[in-house]
Scaffold this motif. Sequence first.
Motif, PDB file in Angstrom:
ATOM      1  N   VAL A  85      -1.171  16.775  -6.294  1.00  0.00           N
ATOM      2  CA  VAL A  85      -1.025  18.215  -6.026  1.00  0.00           C
ATOM      3  C   VAL A  85      -1.268  18.570  -4.559  1.00  0.00           C
ATOM      4  O   VAL A  85      -1.106  19.725  -4.174  1.00  0.00           O
ATOM      5  CB  VAL A  85      -1.977  19.058  -6.917  1.00  0.00           C
ATOM      6  N   VAL A  86      -1.670  17.600  -3.763  1.00  0.00           N
ATOM      7  CA  VAL A  86      -1.884  17.890  -2.340  1.00  0.00           C
ATOM      8  C   VAL A  86      -1.118  16.880  -1.482  1.00  0.00           C
ATOM      9  O   VAL A  86      -1.628  16.365  -0.491  1.00  0.00           O
ATOM     10  CB  VAL A  86      -3.389  17.888  -1.958  1.00  0.00           C
ATOM     11  N   LEU A 134      -9.422  21.385  -3.775  1.00  0.00           N
ATOM     12  CA  LEU A 134      -9.737  19.953  -3.865  1.00  0.00           C
ATOM     13  C   LEU A 134     -10.684  19.528  -2.736  1.00  0.00           C
ATOM     14  O   LEU A 134     -11.764  18.968  -3.021  1.00  0.00           O
ATOM     15  CB  LEU A 134      -8.459  19.108  -3.867  1.00  0.00           C
ATOM     16  N   ILE A 164      -7.748  20.155   5.624  1.00  0.00           N
ATOM     17  CA  ILE A 164      -8.678  19.123   5.149  1.00  0.00           C
ATOM     18  C   ILE A 164     -10.087  19.398   5.671  1.00  0.00           C
ATOM     19  O   ILE A 164     -11.066  19.401   4.926  1.00  0.00           O
ATOM     20  CB  ILE A 164      -8.197  17.717   5.592  1.00  0.00           C
ATOM     21  N   MET A 199     -10.818   7.752   5.526  1.00  0.00           N
ATOM     22  CA  MET A 199     -10.134   8.690   4.631  1.00  0.00           C
ATOM     23  C   MET A 199      -8.635   8.357   4.575  1.00  0.00           C
ATOM     24  O   MET A 199      -8.035   8.298   3.495  1.00  0.00           O
ATOM     25  CB  MET A 199     -10.335  10.125   5.122  1.00  0.00           C
ATOM     26  N   ILE A 235      -6.401   8.731 -10.927  1.00  0.00           N
ATOM     27  CA  ILE A 235      -6.996   9.973 -10.407  1.00  0.00           C
ATOM     28  C   ILE A 235      -8.502   9.985 -10.634  1.00  0.00           C
ATOM     29  O   ILE A 235      -9.281  10.370  -9.764  1.00  0.00           O
ATOM     30  CB  ILE A 235      -6.352  11.211 -11.083  1.00  0.00           C
ATOM     31  N   ASN A 259       0.805  -1.212   0.000  1.00  0.00           N
ATOM     32  CA  ASN A 259       0.000   0.000   0.000  1.00  0.00           C
ATOM     33  C   ASN A 259       0.833   1.254   0.000  1.00  0.00           C
ATOM     34  O   ASN A 259       0.477   2.254  -0.565  1.00  0.00           O
ATOM     35  CB  ASN A 259      -0.859   0.045   1.266  1.00  0.00           C
ATOM     36  N   CYS A 314      -3.789  12.407  -6.780  1.00  0.00           N
ATOM     37  CA  CYS A 314      -3.836  13.589  -7.650  1.00  0.00           C
ATOM     38  C   CYS A 314      -2.476  14.263  -7.775  1.00  0.00           C
ATOM     39  O   CYS A 314      -2.231  14.990  -8.737  1.00  0.00           O
ATOM     40  CB  CYS A 314      -4.885  14.582  -7.167  1.00  0.00           C
ATOM     41  N   PRO A 337      -4.738  23.992  -4.968  1.00  0.00           N
ATOM     42  CA  PRO A 337      -5.338  22.655  -4.775  1.00  0.00           C
ATOM     43  C   PRO A 337      -5.543  22.271  -3.314  1.00  0.00           C
ATOM     44  O   PRO A 337      -6.475  21.527  -3.011  1.00  0.00           O
ATOM     45  CB  PRO A 337      -4.327  21.717  -5.443  1.00  0.00           C
ATOM     46  N   LEU A 338      -4.708  22.811  -2.410  1.00  0.00           N
ATOM     47  CA  LEU A 338      -4.857  22.413  -1.008  1.00  0.00           C
ATOM     48  C   LEU A 338      -6.245  22.754  -0.477  1.00  0.00           C
ATOM     49  O   LEU A 338      -6.765  22.063   0.389  1.00  0.00           O
ATOM     50  CB  LEU A 338      -3.786  23.092  -0.144  1.00  0.00           C
ATOM     51  N   ARG A 386       1.061  17.136   0.732  1.00  0.00           N
ATOM     52  CA  ARG A 386       1.190  17.355   2.170  1.00  0.00           C
ATOM     53  C   ARG A 386      -0.090  16.965   2.904  1.00  0.00           C
ATOM     54  O   ARG A 386      -0.026  16.456   4.024  1.00  0.00           O
ATOM     55  CB  ARG A 386       1.620  18.789   2.486  1.00  0.00           C
ATOM     56  N   LEU A 387      -1.247  17.142   2.286  1.00  0.00           N
ATOM     57  CA  LEU A 387      -2.485  16.693   2.925  1.00  0.00           C
ATOM     58  C   LEU A 387      -2.544  15.166   2.964  1.00  0.00           C
ATOM     59  O   LEU A 387      -2.917  14.569   3.974  1.00  0.00           O
ATOM     60  CB  LEU A 387      -3.706  17.232   2.173  1.00  0.00           C
ATOM     61  N   VAL A 415     -14.632  18.274  -3.235  1.00  0.00           N
ATOM     62  CA  VAL A 415     -15.173  17.015  -2.722  1.00  0.00           C
ATOM     63  C   VAL A 415     -16.310  17.295  -1.749  1.00  0.00           C
ATOM     64  O   VAL A 415     -17.367  16.639  -1.786  1.00  0.00           O
ATOM     65  CB  VAL A 415     -14.064  16.177  -2.048  1.00  0.00           C
ATOM     66  N   ASN A 445      -2.250  21.056   8.139  1.00  0.00           N
ATOM     67  CA  ASN A 445      -2.773  20.110   7.149  1.00  0.00           C
ATOM     68  C   ASN A 445      -4.099  19.513   7.592  1.00  0.00           C
ATOM     69  O   ASN A 445      -5.047  19.408   6.806  1.00  0.00           O
ATOM     70  CB  ASN A 445      -1.760  18.991   6.887  1.00  0.00           C
ATOM     71  N   LEU A 484      -8.206  10.141  -3.600  1.00  0.00           N
ATOM     72  CA  LEU A 484      -7.986  11.226  -4.562  1.00  0.00           C
ATOM     73  C   LEU A 484      -6.822  12.115  -4.107  1.00  0.00           C
ATOM     74  O   LEU A 484      -5.978  12.516  -4.927  1.00  0.00           O
ATOM     75  CB  LEU A 484      -9.271  12.047  -4.691  1.00  0.00           C
ATOM     76  N   MET A 485      -6.752  12.393  -2.804  1.00  0.00           N
ATOM     77  CA  MET A 485      -5.620  13.175  -2.293  1.00  0.00           C
ATOM     78  C   MET A 485      -4.307  12.457  -2.584  1.00  0.00           C
ATOM     79  O   MET A 485      -3.302  13.067  -2.920  1.00  0.00           O
ATOM     80  CB  MET A 485      -5.761  13.404  -0.790  1.00  0.00           C
ATOM     81  N   ARG A 486      -4.331  11.123  -2.427  1.00  0.00           N
ATOM     82  CA  ARG A 486      -3.127  10.344  -2.675  1.00  0.00           C
ATOM     83  C   ARG A 486      -2.685  10.410  -4.124  1.00  0.00           C
ATOM     84  O   ARG A 486      -1.512  10.628  -4.417  1.00  0.00           O
ATOM     85  CB  ARG A 486      -3.399   8.885  -2.303  1.00  0.00           C
ATOM     86  N   ILE A 515      -6.711  20.028  -9.673  1.00  0.00           N
ATOM     87  CA  ILE A 515      -5.739  19.021 -10.082  1.00  0.00           C
ATOM     88  C   ILE A 515      -5.052  19.406 -11.388  1.00  0.00           C
ATOM     89  O   ILE A 515      -3.826  19.380 -11.498  1.00  0.00           O
ATOM     90  CB  ILE A 515      -6.418  17.637 -10.231  1.00  0.00           C
ATOM     91  N   PHE A 531     -12.164  10.324  -1.158  1.00  0.00           N
ATOM     92  CA  PHE A 531     -11.501  11.596  -0.928  1.00  0.00           C
ATOM     93  C   PHE A 531     -10.030  11.350  -0.559  1.00  0.00           C
ATOM     94  O   PHE A 531      -9.113  11.959  -1.125  1.00  0.00           O
ATOM     95  CB  PHE A 531     -12.233  12.342   0.191  1.00  0.00           C
ATOM     96  N   THR A 580      -0.315  13.814   5.650  1.00  0.00           N
ATOM     97  CA  THR A 580      -0.889  13.979   6.993  1.00  0.00           C
ATOM     98  C   THR A 580      -2.051  13.019   7.207  1.00  0.00           C
ATOM     99  O   THR A 580      -2.208  12.453   8.294  1.00  0.00           O
ATOM    100  CB  THR A 580      -1.337  15.431   7.198  1.00  0.00           C
ATOM    101  N   ALA A 581      -2.887  12.829   6.181  1.00  0.00           N
ATOM    102  CA  ALA A 581      -4.013  11.906   6.318  1.00  0.00           C
ATOM    103  C   ALA A 581      -3.531  10.487   6.588  1.00  0.00           C
ATOM    104  O   ALA A 581      -4.182   9.727   7.301  1.00  0.00           O
ATOM    105  CB  ALA A 581      -4.876  11.935   5.060  1.00  0.00           C
ATOM    106  N   GLN A 582      -2.362  10.134   6.025  1.00  0.00           N
ATOM    107  CA  GLN A 582      -1.820   8.783   6.193  1.00  0.00           C
ATOM    108  C   GLN A 582      -1.019   8.616   7.468  1.00  0.00           C
ATOM    109  O   GLN A 582      -0.698   7.499   7.850  1.00  0.00           O
ATOM    110  CB  GLN A 582      -0.878   8.447   5.038  1.00  0.00           C
ATOM    111  N   MET A 596      -4.043   5.483   1.712  1.00  0.00           N
ATOM    112  CA  MET A 596      -2.993   4.462   1.713  1.00  0.00           C
ATOM    113  C   MET A 596      -3.253   3.373   0.679  1.00  0.00           C
ATOM    114  O   MET A 596      -2.450   2.451   0.542  1.00  0.00           O
ATOM    115  CB  MET A 596      -2.887   3.834   3.103  1.00  0.00           C
TER     116      MET A 596
END
Lengths: 87, 87, 87, 390, 390, 390
Positions: D259-260, E46, E277, D100, D224, B53, D257, E42-43, D262-263, E50, E273, D253-255, E36, D250, D266-268, D105
């Motif tokens: 362009v984000v 996007l 979101i 999310m 994407i 992953n 795309c 985009p931060l 850093r988001l 969504v 971040n 898509l962050m993963r 995108i 969502f 952080t989400a991961q 991931m």
Amino acid sequence: MDGLLDEGLGLMALGMGAVFLFLVVLIFATTIMSRLINHLFPDTPAVLPVANNRSVAQASSKVGVDAKMVAVITAAIHQHRNNKNSN
Amino acid sequence: MDGLLDEGLGLMALGMGAVFLFLVVLIFATTIMSRLINHLFPDTPAVLPVANNRSVAQASSKVGVDAKMVAVITAAIHQHRNNKNSN
Amino acid sequence: MDGLLDEGLGLMALGMGAVFLFLVVLIFATTIMSRLINHLFPDTPAVLPVANNRSVAQASSKVGVDAKMVAVITAAIHQHRNNKNSN
Amino acid sequence: MESKLLNLYHDTGFYQLELGQLVMIGVGLILIYLAIKKKFEPLLLLPIGVGAILVNIPGAGMMSAPVYDAAGHMISPGGLQYYIYYAGIETGLFPLLIFMGVGAMTDFGPMLANPKTLLLGAAAQFGIFATVIGAVLLGAFGIMDFTLADAAAIGIIGGADGPTAIFVASRLAPDLLGAIAVAAYSYMALVPLIQPPIMRALTTKEERSIKMEQLRPVSKTEKIVFPVVVILLVAMFLPSAAPLLGMFCFGNLMRECGVVDRLSETAQNALINIVTIMLGLGVGSKLSSEEFLNIETLGILSLGLVAFSIGTASGVLMAKLMNRLSKDAINPLIGAAGVSAVPMAARVANKLGLEANKQNFLLMHAMGPNVAGVIGSAVAAGIMLSYVGS
Amino acid sequence: MESKLLNLYHDTGFYQLELGQLVMIGVGLILIYLAIKKKFEPLLLLPIGVGAILVNIPGAGMMSAPVYDAAGHMISPGGLQYYIYYAGIETGLFPLLIFMGVGAMTDFGPMLANPKTLLLGAAAQFGIFATVIGAVLLGAFGIMDFTLADAAAIGIIGGADGPTAIFVASRLAPDLLGAIAVAAYSYMALVPLIQPPIMRALTTKEERSIKMEQLRPVSKTEKIVFPVVVILLVAMFLPSAAPLLGMFCFGNLMRECGVVDRLSETAQNALINIVTIMLGLGVGSKLSSEEFLNIETLGILSLGLVAFSIGTASGVLMAKLMNRLSKDAINPLIGAAGVSAVPMAARVANKLGLEANKQNFLLMHAMGPNVAGVIGSAVAAGIMLSYVGS
Amino acid sequence: MESKLLNLYHDTGFYQLELGQLVMIGVGLILIYLAIKKKFEPLLLLPIGVGAILVNIPGAGMMSAPVYDAAGHMISPGGLQYYIYYAGIETGLFPLLIFMGVGAMTDFGPMLANPKTLLLGAAAQFGIFATVIGAVLLGAFGIMDFTLADAAAIGIIGGADGPTAIFVASRLAPDLLGAIAVAAYSYMALVPLIQPPIMRALTTKEERSIKMEQLRPVSKTEKIVFPVVVILLVAMFLPSAAPLLGMFCFGNLMRECGVVDRLSETAQNALINIVTIMLGLGVGSKLSSEEFLNIETLGILSLGLVAFSIGTASGVLMAKLMNRLSKDAINPLIGAAGVSAVPMAARVANKLGLEANKQNFLLMHAMGPNVAGVIGSAVAAGIMLSYVGS
Ligand code: NA
Ligand code: NA
Ligand code: NA
């Protein structure tokens, strides 16, 4: 209608007045602050102002990594040299 | 009792039906999407699909580090070579 | 007034009593635990206790980075050597 | 003073502790042991175990509600787990945020390379609904006291997907949440033990040796657009699955795309880790003796195992069917990965494939049904919320 | 059973979806596309896109309020975006936390080296107030239905500063928040298209070629004391700007003081971040068809463009004036950076400077007015909150 | 228009600022100065100082409560510090989360190698309870207006542990929270000044030169099991300390168990940093002039100093006693580390040991009592909450 327009014009006058007033005061305060500080603590200036918002942070972290890397590399090259000598 | 069992069977029928319906629709949608995209933008495919992953994220960060490292090492070796020459 | 002082003295007596009681019990429990564990699983002790709270974390991350670095450096030096040989 | 001493004694665990609480502290210890020693989904089971211990300490008040006076001033504050449970789990916030992060991931590449494996992710959800019938029967025969909502929440254990199970249980059967979460995560950890015998029983060695053709490369653009397509299909067909699948897509898509980043990062990491700690403590708060120590919990644990087994079997059988009908060879083992339990079930499929044929690498092929199973169980969850709620 | 099937059909998007919702889902898709493909902020765009899709899925209930019974027990939980919006945006928490993070990412060095560029940051705020008049006129002539509070919230788009715009709109015109946030971020992304023609029209090639003398070095101590000075001046002159500027300066102080690097690092990364979101999903929740699909949105989008243009023009004109009056040469291009839109507007000034003279590097000089513009629009926001609120 | 101008003037700090607020802004500036220039616990004192300034800006409304109409719609939102204080500090959430992070940063190895040093961590808590008597006397003689709850909350300053002090004060004496937190963190920073004279006065040079035998290695398993043992003992003996010690041990278990490193890493970084920023702003909100500028604050600051001094002395005296009774030599200096103030007090002990004998490294030996002091003051906190509350 006129009431609303009057209010809008009032807001504009007050608003631009306050923005300029505040920033002019800030110019004076900043200038005095800088003079005072540079007079009282004439330390070596840290760095030239930099463009990118995050360059300072990046630079410092880079320095950290580089220092580590340089140490490792120095050791590696040292060992490499020794190995060659012993060959 | 029968009422509850009926409801359960109803849920099962509806549920499996909906799951299959949705995923079959998704198969069609995905297939069409892929064909459209690969027809409209026949770009070089990014990467072969990967197992882990997080391997993509790791890979990209690794690349970043490696690039830095390689730069540092190149410099170090360059200097090392120069030092040897000057010795 | 006396009531409040009495209460304060009571809190002191109970408090210090409880603190000592709890920590003495903890000493016994810890000692027994350590003996039991070292008897049942006489494994190689992990590390000598370390000073800094975060040194373990730092150390482990450092090891990770170093391992990567060493690999890269080894490769770099290897290539460097090969280049020299081919020159 | 004497009375204070007495009060203090009355506050101790020795005086207050009831047998049920003692047993539940033991359950918490077992979960911690399984998490650390057996590496059973430690990210969840360790916090759940600690949460179970803390909530069962009499007098600690970890689950006590805050008390306010008439004017709205706080007289006594609530417990940590009270705030966590009601703010993050009852509302559904934590499972959705975790979903999310899981989306961020997840790599849909293998599934996009071979979309028909989505069918395997559908078939394996049969475990969910078969278990619902099982629970309904237990309820119907008066053996256990399960309503249809309870049965649905129990069935979702078969989805082999922690956040989905917690999300559904928090909505349909909050009383059973503790047992359901424990069962879901435990069986996900036990996948390498539960699945192989079923997979072996239903396949021949020849079938297990089937090599599948290499997956085509998947373009960045496909990856994407895919999560957007899923959101739109959900909007059209199954709005009740929109919270779960919307957040999942969502994250994905962050993963993808680009362009984000850093988001996505952080989400991961920071965000999903913070929420995981909280979720664990919150789920642990439902492991109180009243809610856990009863015959229903045994039912839930047994039904959960049944759900996993049936799901595995239906995945394998569907794969066998597809192997017959499809022109491309399909190894039936990858059907078992349709239950999700990402990425454990895919690894199990890979392992059994290698056992049968040392050159047979199924991991990538099994990742398709594996992530399809996540979508499948989220769809099943949506159906249940819609059907039972209305 | 049949009725359940009917219910399920009635739950689908096909049955429920209204035209307005369909259009808003389209708007969400456009925002995602712009984020995108065109890299429009985009931060933010996007997550907003969504969020706009999710909130417009009928039956998903992403914005539904929780329902409690008389005893305070939850009957049905609220939607994710409901919790995010009311906890983080209505309260103002998220914009303030983002402003703290932005402060921790801002280097005031170039501004401290040349403080009179603060005047450019003041002049460019004229776009804000001119737009207020525009909105008031649209309201006054009955073309659109804007109150003074609405007009003020629309004007702040000209501040070219996302969190400030969201903060003001959440307080003065929550109904317009969606359109205002979308306009603010879109035009910030469009700065490289909007500003150059205006900048070229108002300057000669000679003016654009003006080289500025190199900035003096700024000491660490100056950088540390500066945010404290700003907080104190705000306390004295403009308390209503204290939440925004206080948090901004707090972030900057953490950055510069050198003793809380771990806090500064978290404020610049994990925290901002996470909040970004959430903010995006929360702002997206205001893109419902009732609140977005009306004539007022067109007015907001047009007025926002006007605000950016007037702000750019007044910054350039002020710079021309200063260039005449000051003994040091000032390139009028850097005046355009006074609108803020950090660091895009400064880059635009640099680009046009290089076009006119290949040796003319204006970036550092434009960073001064650029960050001054952030302070300027926060001051303007404070005035508006104070004037309209009282 | 004129009235608006007047309103605006009435909004300024010049017009509104009261002397008390001005003084408190000065106090905030002093805290910021101490944090940055003197490095006094900057992670907490910097945010507290900024929070103190912000809350004392009249008209900024950082601590104002939100206003709702009868239908529950918000008329005016609350201030940032209002939300932070009531959501994170009144509830106890923030101190507990910080305690979890501190647990994840704590190495119990040195204490496990020499468990009898736990006694030093017990003895040093005498400072807490002696100070309670002091506060009670000040109250009893009518000099200051302290209740038993106030006295207990003041005493906990002697625990030399910030989150514990804030947790207890938020429950027993919220009005005194600001002064107590400031005193606790200030004196923790002043440990290198407060402790050495006391330590020198109570020991001879020979005693300070005593070398201690090297600590035995501690196995990974011991470190894993220890936090579980502590939780279980707390459950049995002192449930009222369970929230604090439970979260502390949870953090430590995440650190040591080796299977949830990503959670441990987040607990030690992103999470504790976010909460620290919030905690600082929230504590700062209690530095309003009404709550801080009174004779009680002087009493709290003096009593806090007394508490630290008595704690240090009792730790040293206990160590001297143990040195006489025990067969292993114990350097009395390490007793002073029993107040906690991790790891400052341990470093002070090390420094004085090196002064007396250049080969005498006490750091590792002092870490045992140091972390024992954290447990000791958490136990004391539990007793106080149980005794005063009941
Ligand atoms: Na599944
Ligand atoms: Na601006
Ligand atoms: Na302590």
